[in-house]
Design an enzyme around this catalytic site. Structure first.
Site, PDB file in Angstrom:
ATOM      1  N   GLU A 239     -49.370  57.361  39.824  1.00 47.28           N
ATOM      2  CA  GLU A 239     -48.540  56.202  39.475  1.00 47.28           C
ATOM      3  C   GLU A 239     -47.102  56.695  39.445  1.00 47.28           C
ATOM      4  OE1 GLU A 239     -49.495  53.195  39.201  1.00 47.28           O
ATOM      5  OE2 GLU A 239     -51.660  53.429  39.061  1.00 47.28           O
ATOM      6  N   CYS A 273     -40.731  52.004  35.533  1.00 47.89           N
ATOM      7  CA  CYS A 273     -40.983  52.046  36.979  1.00 47.89           C
ATOM      8  C   CYS A 273     -41.035  50.633  37.549  1.00 47.89           C
ATOM      9  CB  CYS A 273     -42.261  52.821  37.274  1.00 47.89           C
ATOM     10  SG  CYS A 273     -43.680  52.213  36.362  1.00 47.89           S
TER      11      CYS A 273
END
Ligand code: ADP
Length: 519
Positions: A239, A273
Protein backbone atom coordinates in the site's frame (compact mmCIF):
# COMPACT_ATOMS: atom_id res chain seq x y z
CA UNK A 1 5.82 12.41 17.05
CA UNK A 2 9.22 12.01 15.68
CA UNK A 3 11.92 9.86 17.11
CA UNK A 4 15.64 9.77 16.81
CA UNK A 5 17.51 6.51 17.16
CA UNK A 6 20.22 6.76 19.80
CA UNK A 7 21.89 3.45 20.46
CA UNK A 8 19.17 1.06 21.54
CA UNK A 9 16.62 3.70 22.45
CA UNK A 10 14.02 5.49 20.36
CA UNK A 11 13.63 9.05 21.54
CA UNK A 12 10.11 10.31 21.15
CA UNK A 13 9.64 13.96 20.22
CA UNK A 14 6.16 15.47 20.13
CA UNK A 15 6.07 17.20 16.73
CA UNK A 16 3.49 19.76 17.85
CA UNK A 17 5.72 21.02 20.68
CA UNK A 18 9.21 19.82 19.81
CA UNK A 19 9.54 18.29 23.30
CA UNK A 20 11.02 14.87 24.10
CA UNK A 21 8.11 13.07 25.75
CA UNK A 22 9.34 9.50 26.12
CA UNK A 23 11.98 6.96 25.25
CA UNK A 24 11.32 3.44 24.04
CA UNK A 25 13.72 0.51 24.02
CA UNK A 26 14.55 -0.73 20.56
CA UNK A 27 14.21 -4.40 19.73
CA UNK A 28 17.76 -5.69 19.09
CA UNK A 29 18.22 -7.10 15.60
CA UNK A 30 19.61 -10.29 17.20
CA UNK A 31 16.12 -10.97 18.56
CA UNK A 32 14.53 -11.23 15.14
CA UNK A 33 15.27 -14.93 14.76
CA UNK A 34 13.77 -15.70 18.17
CA UNK A 35 10.66 -13.67 17.31
CA UNK A 36 10.05 -15.86 14.27
CA UNK A 37 10.57 -19.02 16.36
CA UNK A 38 8.06 -17.74 18.91
CA UNK A 39 5.59 -16.78 16.18
CA UNK A 40 5.85 -20.20 14.53
CA UNK A 41 5.30 -21.98 17.80
CA UNK A 42 2.31 -19.80 18.70
CA UNK A 43 0.91 -20.46 15.23
CA UNK A 44 0.38 -24.14 16.10
CA UNK A 45 -2.26 -23.43 18.74
CA UNK A 46 -3.64 -20.16 17.33
CA UNK A 47 -4.33 -21.68 13.91
CA UNK A 48 -6.02 -24.66 15.59
CA UNK A 49 -8.70 -22.43 17.13
CA UNK A 50 -12.03 -22.02 15.39
CA UNK A 51 -12.82 -18.69 13.76
CA UNK A 52 -15.48 -18.19 16.43
CA UNK A 53 -12.88 -18.60 19.16
CA UNK A 54 -10.60 -16.08 17.47
CA UNK A 55 -13.51 -13.66 17.09
CA UNK A 56 -13.84 -13.91 20.89
CA UNK A 57 -10.40 -12.31 21.21
CA UNK A 58 -11.33 -9.55 18.74
CA UNK A 59 -14.45 -8.77 20.78
CA UNK A 60 -12.27 -8.33 23.89
CA UNK A 61 -9.88 -6.12 21.93
CA UNK A 62 -12.73 -3.95 20.64
CA UNK A 63 -14.30 -3.61 24.08
CA UNK A 64 -10.99 -2.72 25.68
CA UNK A 65 -10.35 -0.12 22.98
CA UNK A 66 -13.80 1.42 23.42
CA UNK A 67 -13.18 1.71 27.18
CA UNK A 68 -9.87 3.47 26.48
CA UNK A 69 -10.72 5.48 23.35
CA UNK A 70 -9.69 8.78 24.85
CA UNK A 71 -6.26 7.60 26.04
CA UNK A 72 -5.55 5.92 22.72
CA UNK A 73 -6.53 9.07 20.79
CA UNK A 74 -4.32 11.12 23.10
CA UNK A 75 -1.34 8.83 22.41
CA UNK A 76 -1.92 8.98 18.65
CA UNK A 77 -2.29 12.76 18.77
CA UNK A 78 0.89 13.27 20.84
CA UNK A 79 2.87 10.88 18.71
CA UNK A 80 1.84 12.34 15.34
CA UNK A 81 0.97 15.97 16.08
CA UNK A 82 -2.46 15.48 14.52
CA UNK A 83 -5.44 17.01 16.29
CA UNK A 84 -7.24 14.67 18.65
CA UNK A 85 -10.53 14.59 16.74
CA UNK A 86 -8.62 13.24 13.71
CA UNK A 87 -6.86 10.66 15.90
CA UNK A 88 -10.25 9.53 17.18
CA UNK A 89 -12.07 9.43 13.85
CA UNK A 90 -9.39 8.32 11.44
CA UNK A 91 -7.26 6.04 13.64
CA UNK A 92 -9.37 4.71 16.52
CA UNK A 93 -12.84 4.63 14.93
CA UNK A 94 -11.64 3.11 11.64
CA UNK A 95 -9.90 0.34 13.59
CA UNK A 96 -13.02 -0.33 15.67
CA UNK A 97 -15.12 -0.37 12.52
CA UNK A 98 -12.77 -2.88 10.89
CA UNK A 99 -12.91 -5.12 13.98
CA UNK A 100 -16.74 -4.99 13.98
CA UNK A 101 -16.86 -5.77 10.27
CA UNK A 102 -14.53 -8.72 10.69
CA UNK A 103 -16.48 -10.03 13.70
CA UNK A 104 -19.59 -10.01 11.55
CA UNK A 105 -18.23 -11.44 8.30
CA UNK A 106 -15.10 -13.51 9.03
CA UNK A 107 -16.82 -16.80 9.69
CA UNK A 108 -18.69 -16.74 6.40
CA UNK A 109 -15.76 -15.40 4.37
CA UNK A 110 -13.20 -17.88 5.72
CA UNK A 111 -15.38 -20.98 5.90
CA UNK A 112 -15.10 -23.53 3.09
CA UNK A 113 -17.00 -22.32 0.00
CA UNK A 114 -18.89 -24.82 -2.19
CA UNK A 115 -18.25 -24.45 -5.91
CA UNK A 116 -20.31 -26.06 -8.69
CA UNK A 117 -18.67 -29.09 -10.31
CA UNK A 118 -18.82 -29.31 -14.14
CA UNK A 119 -20.63 -32.15 -15.84
CA UNK A 120 -17.38 -33.73 -17.07
CA UNK A 121 -16.44 -34.30 -13.42
CA UNK A 122 -19.89 -35.58 -12.55
CA UNK A 123 -20.32 -37.06 -9.10
CA UNK A 124 -17.51 -35.17 -7.38
CA UNK A 125 -17.75 -32.35 -4.85
CA UNK A 126 -15.72 -29.13 -5.19
CA UNK A 127 -14.94 -26.55 -2.56
CA UNK A 128 -12.40 -23.93 -1.50
CA UNK A 129 -10.69 -23.91 1.88
CA UNK A 130 -8.85 -21.00 3.47
CA UNK A 131 -5.72 -22.11 5.30
CA UNK A 132 -3.65 -19.62 7.30
CA UNK A 133 -0.25 -18.89 5.79
CA UNK A 134 1.80 -18.83 9.00
CA UNK A 135 3.68 -15.76 10.23
CA UNK A 136 2.60 -12.44 8.71
CA UNK A 137 4.97 -9.48 8.89
CA UNK A 138 3.18 -6.12 8.98
CA UNK A 139 5.35 -3.04 8.37
CA UNK A 140 3.49 0.20 8.93
CA UNK A 141 3.97 3.96 8.48
CA UNK A 142 3.58 7.02 10.70
CA UNK A 143 0.66 8.94 9.18
CA UNK A 144 -2.16 6.72 10.52
CA UNK A 145 0.01 4.61 12.80
CA UNK A 146 -2.82 2.86 14.65
CA UNK A 147 -5.21 2.12 11.80
CA UNK A 148 -2.59 1.14 9.23
CA UNK A 149 -1.01 -1.30 11.69
CA UNK A 150 -4.07 -2.77 13.35
CA UNK A 151 -6.34 -3.34 10.36
CA UNK A 152 -3.90 -5.61 8.52
CA UNK A 153 -2.95 -7.24 11.84
CA UNK A 154 -6.49 -8.25 12.78
CA UNK A 155 -7.23 -9.28 9.18
CA UNK A 156 -4.27 -11.67 9.34
CA UNK A 157 -4.99 -12.87 12.88
CA UNK A 158 -8.60 -13.85 12.29
CA UNK A 159 -7.55 -16.32 9.59
CA UNK A 160 -5.26 -18.11 12.07
CA UNK A 161 -1.93 -16.41 11.31
CA UNK A 162 0.41 -15.05 13.94
CA UNK A 163 1.72 -11.53 13.42
CA UNK A 164 4.94 -9.60 13.85
CA UNK A 165 4.39 -5.85 13.60
CA UNK A 166 7.18 -3.39 12.81
CA UNK A 167 5.57 -0.01 13.41
CA UNK A 168 7.19 3.18 12.17
CA UNK A 169 10.12 4.41 14.25
CA UNK A 170 8.67 7.91 13.69
CA UNK A 171 5.65 7.06 15.89
CA UNK A 172 6.96 4.52 18.42
CA UNK A 173 4.47 5.44 21.17
CA UNK A 174 1.67 4.11 19.02
CA UNK A 175 3.70 0.95 18.42
CA UNK A 176 3.97 0.51 22.17
CA UNK A 177 0.27 1.26 22.58
CA UNK A 178 -0.67 -1.44 20.03
CA UNK A 179 1.49 -3.99 21.84
CA UNK A 180 -0.32 -3.17 25.08
CA UNK A 181 -3.77 -3.31 23.49
CA UNK A 182 -3.26 -6.91 22.37
CA UNK A 183 -1.81 -7.83 25.79
CA UNK A 184 -4.74 -6.26 27.65
CA UNK A 185 -7.23 -7.99 25.36
CA UNK A 186 -5.67 -11.29 26.49
CA UNK A 187 -4.27 -12.56 23.19
CA UNK A 188 -2.14 -15.68 23.80
CA UNK A 189 1.60 -15.13 24.12
CA UNK A 190 3.51 -14.52 20.90
CA UNK A 191 0.41 -14.51 18.69
CA UNK A 192 1.22 -10.82 18.28
CA UNK A 193 4.75 -9.49 18.69
CA UNK A 194 5.87 -5.93 18.10
CA UNK A 195 9.42 -5.13 16.97
CA UNK A 196 10.36 -1.55 17.84
CA UNK A 197 12.95 0.07 15.65
CA UNK A 198 13.87 1.56 12.32
CA UNK A 199 14.56 0.44 8.79
CA UNK A 200 17.48 -1.86 9.67
CA UNK A 201 15.13 -3.82 11.91
CA UNK A 202 12.50 -3.77 9.15
CA UNK A 203 15.05 -5.11 6.68
CA UNK A 204 16.14 -7.85 9.12
CA UNK A 205 12.52 -8.91 9.63
CA UNK A 206 11.87 -8.93 5.87
CA UNK A 207 14.90 -11.13 5.21
CA UNK A 208 13.91 -13.85 7.68
CA UNK A 209 11.29 -15.42 5.46
CA UNK A 210 7.90 -14.44 6.84
CA UNK A 211 5.04 -16.22 5.09
CA UNK A 212 3.48 -12.93 3.97
CA UNK A 213 4.48 -9.27 4.08
CA UNK A 214 1.91 -6.54 4.37
CA UNK A 215 3.62 -3.20 3.82
CA UNK A 216 2.26 0.34 3.96
CA UNK A 217 4.68 3.18 3.26
CA UNK A 218 6.65 4.88 0.55
CA UNK A 219 7.05 3.67 -3.04
CA UNK A 220 10.82 3.59 -2.56
CA UNK A 221 10.69 1.25 0.46
CA UNK A 222 7.89 -0.78 -1.13
CA UNK A 223 10.19 -1.59 -4.04
CA UNK A 224 13.04 -2.59 -1.70
CA UNK A 225 10.71 -4.90 0.22
CA UNK A 226 9.24 -6.39 -2.95
CA UNK A 227 12.75 -7.10 -4.27
CA UNK A 228 13.74 -8.82 -1.01
CA UNK A 229 10.48 -10.79 -0.92
CA UNK A 230 11.01 -11.94 -4.52
CA UNK A 231 14.19 -13.79 -3.49
CA UNK A 232 12.08 -16.28 -1.55
CA UNK A 233 8.83 -15.77 -3.51
CA UNK A 234 7.16 -14.34 -0.42
CA UNK A 235 3.74 -12.90 -1.32
CA UNK A 236 3.20 -9.25 -0.45
CA UNK A 237 0.62 -6.53 -0.37
CA UNK A 238 2.04 -3.06 -0.95
CA UNK A 239 0.00 0.00 0.00
CA UNK A 240 2.03 2.93 -1.29
CA UNK A 241 1.72 6.59 -2.14
CA UNK A 242 -0.68 8.70 -4.12
CA UNK A 243 -1.03 12.05 -5.85
CA UNK A 244 -4.78 12.03 -5.90
CA UNK A 245 -6.75 14.32 -8.21
CA UNK A 246 -9.97 16.15 -7.41
CA UNK A 247 -12.01 17.21 -10.45
CA UNK A 248 -14.57 19.98 -9.97
CA UNK A 249 -17.06 20.56 -12.80
CA UNK A 250 -18.91 23.86 -13.23
CA UNK A 251 -22.21 22.11 -12.46
CA UNK A 252 -21.07 20.91 -9.00
CA UNK A 253 -22.50 22.14 -5.73
CA UNK A 254 -19.55 24.51 -5.46
CA UNK A 255 -20.00 25.35 -1.78
CA UNK A 256 -19.91 21.62 -0.92
CA UNK A 257 -17.03 20.96 -3.32
CA UNK A 258 -14.94 23.75 -1.77
CA UNK A 259 -15.50 22.43 1.77
CA UNK A 260 -14.86 18.85 0.67
CA UNK A 261 -11.70 19.58 -1.29
CA UNK A 262 -10.27 21.71 1.53
CA UNK A 263 -10.90 18.90 3.99
CA UNK A 264 -9.56 16.31 1.54
CA UNK A 265 -6.38 18.32 1.00
CA UNK A 266 -5.63 19.41 4.55
CA UNK A 267 -6.92 16.74 6.94
CA UNK A 268 -4.01 15.17 8.83
CA UNK A 269 -1.94 18.07 7.45
CA UNK A 270 -2.17 16.42 4.04
CA UNK A 271 -0.12 13.46 5.25
CA UNK A 272 -2.55 11.02 3.71
CA UNK A 273 -1.92 8.74 0.77
CA UNK A 274 -5.57 9.38 -0.21
CA UNK A 275 -5.57 13.16 0.24
CA UNK A 276 -6.54 15.52 -2.58
CA UNK A 277 -3.12 16.54 -3.87
CA UNK A 278 -4.06 18.08 -7.25
CA UNK A 279 -7.19 20.03 -8.08
CA UNK A 280 -8.64 20.45 -11.57
CA UNK A 281 -11.42 23.05 -11.88
CA UNK A 282 -13.60 23.67 -14.95
CA UNK A 283 -12.53 26.99 -16.36
CA UNK A 284 -16.04 28.55 -16.25
CA UNK A 285 -16.01 28.52 -12.42
CA UNK A 286 -12.25 28.63 -11.84
CA UNK A 287 -12.02 32.11 -10.26
CA UNK A 288 -15.23 31.70 -8.28
CA UNK A 289 -13.99 28.37 -6.92
CA UNK A 290 -10.60 29.75 -5.93
CA UNK A 291 -12.42 32.45 -3.91
CA UNK A 292 -14.52 29.79 -2.19
CA UNK A 293 -11.39 27.79 -1.34
CA UNK A 294 -9.78 30.91 0.07
CA UNK A 295 -12.79 31.58 2.31
CA UNK A 296 -12.76 28.00 3.59
CA UNK A 297 -9.05 28.08 4.39
CA UNK A 298 -9.41 31.44 6.17
CA UNK A 299 -11.74 29.73 8.67
CA UNK A 300 -9.29 26.95 9.57
CA UNK A 301 -7.47 26.97 12.90
CA UNK A 302 -4.08 25.38 13.26
CA UNK A 303 -2.90 24.13 16.63
CA UNK A 304 -3.11 21.36 19.20
CA UNK A 305 -6.35 21.95 21.08
CA UNK A 306 -9.61 20.00 20.80
CA UNK A 307 -11.18 22.70 18.67
CA UNK A 308 -8.33 23.19 16.24
CA UNK A 309 -8.65 21.87 12.70
CA UNK A 310 -5.11 21.23 11.50
CA UNK A 311 -2.31 19.81 13.59
CA UNK A 312 1.38 19.74 12.91
CA UNK A 313 3.42 17.69 10.48
CA UNK A 314 4.60 14.40 11.97
CA UNK A 315 8.01 13.85 10.43
CA UNK A 316 10.57 16.64 9.92
CA UNK A 317 11.96 14.96 6.80
CA UNK A 318 8.64 15.67 5.12
CA UNK A 319 9.01 19.41 5.69
CA UNK A 320 12.23 19.43 3.71
CA UNK A 321 10.56 17.65 0.78
CA UNK A 322 7.61 20.06 0.73
CA UNK A 323 9.82 23.10 1.17
CA UNK A 324 11.92 22.07 -1.81
CA UNK A 325 8.82 21.35 -3.96
CA UNK A 326 7.23 24.70 -3.07
CA UNK A 327 10.40 26.69 -3.62
CA UNK A 328 10.90 25.10 -7.01
CA UNK A 329 7.23 25.73 -7.98
CA UNK A 330 7.47 29.40 -6.91
CA UNK A 331 10.69 29.81 -8.89
CA UNK A 332 8.84 28.43 -11.95
CA UNK A 333 6.08 31.03 -11.56
CA UNK A 334 3.55 29.46 -9.17
CA UNK A 335 1.50 31.90 -7.04
CA UNK A 336 0.38 31.38 -3.45
CA UNK A 337 -3.37 31.81 -2.97
CA UNK A 338 -3.12 30.85 0.70
CA UNK A 339 -0.19 29.87 2.91
CA UNK A 340 3.32 31.26 3.17
CA UNK A 341 6.53 31.13 1.26
CA UNK A 342 8.57 28.42 3.09
CA UNK A 343 11.07 31.03 4.24
CA UNK A 344 8.33 32.40 6.54
CA UNK A 345 7.27 29.07 8.03
CA UNK A 346 7.26 29.05 11.84
CA UNK A 347 8.49 25.57 12.59
CA UNK A 348 10.75 26.14 15.57
CA UNK A 349 8.11 25.27 18.17
CA UNK A 350 6.44 22.46 16.32
CA UNK A 351 6.33 21.52 12.67
CA UNK A 352 3.33 23.45 11.40
CA UNK A 353 2.91 24.20 7.69
CA UNK A 354 0.00 26.52 6.85
CA UNK A 355 -2.64 25.15 4.44
CA UNK A 356 -1.25 26.22 1.10
CA UNK A 357 -3.12 26.60 -2.20
CA UNK A 358 -1.12 27.44 -5.30
CA UNK A 359 -2.08 28.44 -8.84
CA UNK A 360 -0.18 29.16 -12.06
CA UNK A 361 1.12 25.62 -12.11
CA UNK A 362 1.28 23.11 -14.95
CA UNK A 363 0.66 19.38 -14.87
CA UNK A 364 4.34 18.74 -15.62
CA UNK A 365 5.67 20.51 -12.52
CA UNK A 366 7.20 18.44 -9.74
CA UNK A 367 4.63 19.76 -7.25
CA UNK A 368 1.82 18.29 -9.39
CA UNK A 369 3.58 15.03 -10.25
CA UNK A 370 5.46 14.06 -7.07
CA UNK A 371 3.72 13.14 -3.83
CA UNK A 372 3.97 16.09 -1.38
CA UNK A 373 2.41 14.42 1.68
CA UNK A 374 1.67 17.80 3.20
CA UNK A 375 -0.97 20.57 3.24
CA UNK A 376 -0.27 21.74 -0.32
CA UNK A 377 -2.89 21.98 -3.06
CA UNK A 378 -1.95 22.99 -6.60
CA UNK A 379 -4.92 24.05 -8.79
CA UNK A 380 -5.18 23.79 -12.58
CA UNK A 381 -8.12 24.87 -14.81
CA UNK A 382 -9.55 22.56 -17.52
CA UNK A 383 -11.97 23.06 -20.39
CA UNK A 384 -13.48 19.69 -21.29
CA UNK A 385 -14.37 16.39 -19.63
CA UNK A 386 -11.77 14.57 -21.72
CA UNK A 387 -9.09 17.05 -20.74
CA UNK A 388 -9.91 16.60 -17.03
CA UNK A 389 -9.64 12.82 -17.37
CA UNK A 390 -6.38 13.09 -19.30
CA UNK A 391 -4.81 15.42 -16.72
CA UNK A 392 -5.99 13.28 -13.80
CA UNK A 393 -4.64 10.08 -15.37
CA UNK A 394 -1.32 11.70 -16.26
CA UNK A 395 0.41 10.42 -13.13
CA UNK A 396 2.58 7.55 -12.03
CA UNK A 397 0.16 7.07 -9.13
CA UNK A 398 -3.43 5.83 -9.02
CA UNK A 399 -4.77 5.46 -5.52
CA UNK A 400 -7.75 7.74 -5.10
CA UNK A 401 -9.70 10.53 -6.81
CA UNK A 402 -12.80 12.64 -6.35
CA UNK A 403 -15.24 13.94 -8.97
CA UNK A 404 -17.60 16.82 -8.18
CA UNK A 405 -20.74 17.37 -10.30
CA UNK A 406 -24.50 17.33 -9.83
CA UNK A 407 -24.75 15.51 -13.17
CA UNK A 408 -24.32 12.09 -11.58
CA UNK A 409 -24.26 10.26 -14.92
CA UNK A 410 -21.33 12.43 -16.03
CA UNK A 411 -19.55 12.04 -12.68
CA UNK A 412 -19.93 8.25 -12.87
CA UNK A 413 -18.71 8.24 -16.48
CA UNK A 414 -15.60 10.14 -15.42
CA UNK A 415 -15.12 7.90 -12.36
CA UNK A 416 -15.12 4.85 -14.64
CA UNK A 417 -12.37 6.32 -16.81
CA UNK A 418 -9.95 7.22 -14.01
CA UNK A 419 -7.08 4.77 -13.53
CA UNK A 420 -7.40 4.63 -9.76
CA UNK A 421 -8.04 2.12 -6.99
CA UNK A 422 -10.71 4.35 -5.44
CA UNK A 423 -12.97 7.12 -6.75
CA UNK A 424 -15.52 9.12 -4.77
CA UNK A 425 -18.27 11.24 -6.33
CA UNK A 426 -19.18 14.45 -4.48
CA UNK A 427 -17.15 13.48 -1.41
CA UNK A 428 -13.54 12.60 -0.60
CA UNK A 429 -11.72 9.52 0.70
CA UNK A 430 -14.84 7.81 2.04
CA UNK A 431 -14.34 4.53 0.15
CA UNK A 432 -11.76 3.67 2.81
CA UNK A 433 -14.49 4.18 5.45
CA UNK A 434 -16.58 1.35 3.99
CA UNK A 435 -14.71 -1.73 5.11
CA UNK A 436 -16.72 -3.84 2.66
CA UNK A 437 -15.02 -2.13 -0.31
CA UNK A 438 -11.56 -3.18 -1.50
CA UNK A 439 -8.73 -0.77 -0.74
CA UNK A 440 -5.53 -0.44 -2.74
CA UNK A 441 -3.83 1.32 -5.60
CA UNK A 442 -3.02 1.07 -9.29
CA UNK A 443 0.34 1.85 -10.93
CA UNK A 444 2.98 2.99 -8.38
CA UNK A 445 0.33 3.30 -5.67
CA UNK A 446 0.60 -0.34 -4.83
CA UNK A 447 0.01 -4.00 -5.43
CA UNK A 448 -2.97 -5.88 -4.06
CA UNK A 449 -6.10 -5.00 -2.13
CA UNK A 450 -7.31 -5.37 1.44
CA UNK A 451 -10.50 -4.65 3.41
CA UNK A 452 -13.64 -6.61 2.53
CA UNK A 453 -13.58 -10.32 1.73
CA UNK A 454 -10.24 -10.25 -0.07
CA UNK A 455 -8.72 -8.45 2.93
CA UNK A 456 -9.15 -11.64 4.95
CA UNK A 457 -8.49 -14.13 2.19
CA UNK A 458 -5.11 -12.67 1.13
CA UNK A 459 -3.69 -13.92 4.40
CA UNK A 460 -4.76 -17.49 3.62
CA UNK A 461 -3.74 -20.13 1.14
CA UNK A 462 -6.78 -20.47 -1.06
CA UNK A 463 -6.97 -24.21 -1.45
CA UNK A 464 -9.03 -25.94 -4.14
CA UNK A 465 -10.35 -29.31 -2.99
CA UNK A 466 -12.32 -31.95 -4.92
CA UNK A 467 -13.70 -35.08 -3.40
CA UNK A 468 -14.70 -38.27 -5.22
CA UNK A 469 -16.43 -40.95 -3.17
CA UNK A 470 -13.84 -43.41 -4.46
CA UNK A 471 -16.27 -46.21 -5.34
CA UNK A 472 -15.72 -46.37 -9.09
CA UNK A 473 -12.58 -48.17 -10.27
CA UNK A 474 -11.59 -45.71 -12.98
CA UNK A 475 -12.31 -42.40 -14.75
CA UNK A 476 -13.11 -41.78 -18.42
CA UNK A 477 -9.93 -39.72 -18.97
CA UNK A 478 -7.64 -42.31 -17.36
CA UNK A 479 -5.80 -45.05 -19.27
CA UNK A 480 -6.30 -46.91 -21.51
CA UNK A 481 -7.04 -44.37 -24.29
CA UNK A 482 -7.77 -47.06 -26.89
CA UNK A 483 -10.91 -46.21 -28.98
CA UNK A 484 -11.67 -43.16 -26.82
CA UNK A 485 -10.56 -40.31 -29.11
CA UNK A 486 -13.66 -40.13 -31.32
CA UNK A 487 -15.99 -40.58 -28.38
CA UNK A 488 -14.37 -37.57 -26.66
CA UNK A 489 -14.59 -35.55 -29.91
CA UNK A 490 -18.34 -36.09 -30.05
CA UNK A 491 -18.80 -35.52 -26.34
CA UNK A 492 -17.00 -32.14 -26.54
CA UNK A 493 -18.94 -31.17 -29.70
CA UNK A 494 -22.18 -31.72 -27.79
CA UNK A 495 -20.92 -29.86 -24.76
CA UNK A 496 -19.14 -26.86 -26.26
CA UNK A 497 -20.72 -26.50 -29.74
CA UNK A 498 -22.95 -23.65 -30.89
CA UNK A 499 -25.91 -25.12 -29.04
CA UNK A 500 -25.52 -27.52 -26.12
CA UNK A 501 -26.72 -30.94 -27.26
CA UNK A 502 -27.53 -32.85 -24.08
CA UNK A 503 -28.59 -35.97 -26.00
CA UNK A 504 -25.19 -36.16 -27.64
CA UNK A 505 -23.44 -35.43 -24.35
CA UNK A 506 -25.19 -38.19 -22.46
CA UNK A 507 -24.78 -40.66 -25.35
CA UNK A 508 -21.00 -40.27 -25.58
CA UNK A 509 -20.47 -39.85 -21.88
CA UNK A 510 -22.28 -43.14 -21.24
CA UNK A 511 -20.28 -44.85 -24.02
CA UNK A 512 -17.05 -43.72 -22.39
CA UNK A 513 -18.28 -44.89 -19.02
CA UNK A 514 -19.18 -48.25 -20.50
CA UNK A 515 -15.66 -48.64 -21.87
CA UNK A 516 -14.35 -47.97 -18.38
CA UNK A 517 -16.41 -50.80 -17.05
CA UNK A 518 -14.96 -53.15 -19.67
CA UNK A 519 -11.36 -52.16 -18.94
P1 ADP B 1 7.39 6.73 5.41
O1 ADP B 1 8.21 7.79 4.76
O2 ADP B 1 5.93 6.78 5.14
O3 ADP B 1 7.76 6.43 6.83
P2 ADP B 1 8.89 4.47 4.67
O4 ADP B 1 8.63 3.64 3.50
O5 ADP B 1 10.20 5.11 4.81
O6 ADP B 1 7.72 5.47 4.59
O7 ADP B 1 8.61 3.68 6.03
C1 ADP B 1 7.49 2.87 6.24
C2 ADP B 1 7.88 1.72 7.13
O8 ADP B 1 8.87 0.93 6.47
C3 ADP B 1 8.51 2.14 8.44
O9 ADP B 1 8.04 1.28 9.47
C4 ADP B 1 10.00 1.95 8.20
O10 ADP B 1 10.75 1.71 9.37
C5 ADP B 1 9.99 0.73 7.33
N1 ADP B 1 11.18 0.57 6.47
C6 ADP B 1 11.94 1.55 5.91
N2 ADP B 1 12.92 1.01 5.15
C7 ADP B 1 12.79 -0.34 5.23
C8 ADP B 1 13.48 -1.46 4.66
N3 ADP B 1 14.53 -1.32 3.86
N4 ADP B 1 13.03 -2.71 4.97
C9 ADP B 1 11.97 -2.89 5.76
N5 ADP B 1 11.28 -1.89 6.34
C10 ADP B 1 11.67 -0.63 6.08
Amino acid sequence: MNSVTEGKVLEVICPATGEVIATIDETPIEEVEKMYENAREAFLSWSALSIKQRIGYLVKLREYMVDHMDEISETVSKDTGKVKVEALIADVMTTLDAISHIEKHAEKVLSPQRVATPILLFGKKSYIEYMPRGVVLVISPWNYPLQLSMVPMISALIGGNTVILKPSEVTPLVGKCIEELFEKAGFPKHVVQVAHGGKELGAALTSKKPDYIFFTGSVRTGKIIQAQAAKDLIPTTLELGGKDPAIVFADANLARAAKGVVWGAFTNSGQVCMSSERLYVEVAVYHEFISLLKEEVANLKQGTSHDDDIGSMTFPGQLTIIEQQLKSAISEGASLVTGEDPKHWETKKGWFIPPTIITNVTNEMEIVQEESFGPILPVIPFETEDEAIRLANDSVYGLNASVWSLDIAKARRVASKLVSGNVVVNDVMVTVGNHGLPFGGTKQSGVGRYHGEQGLRIFCHEKAIMVDNGNSTTEIQWYPYKNKYNLFLNLFKGLFGKKKDWKMVSKYYLKLKKMDKKS
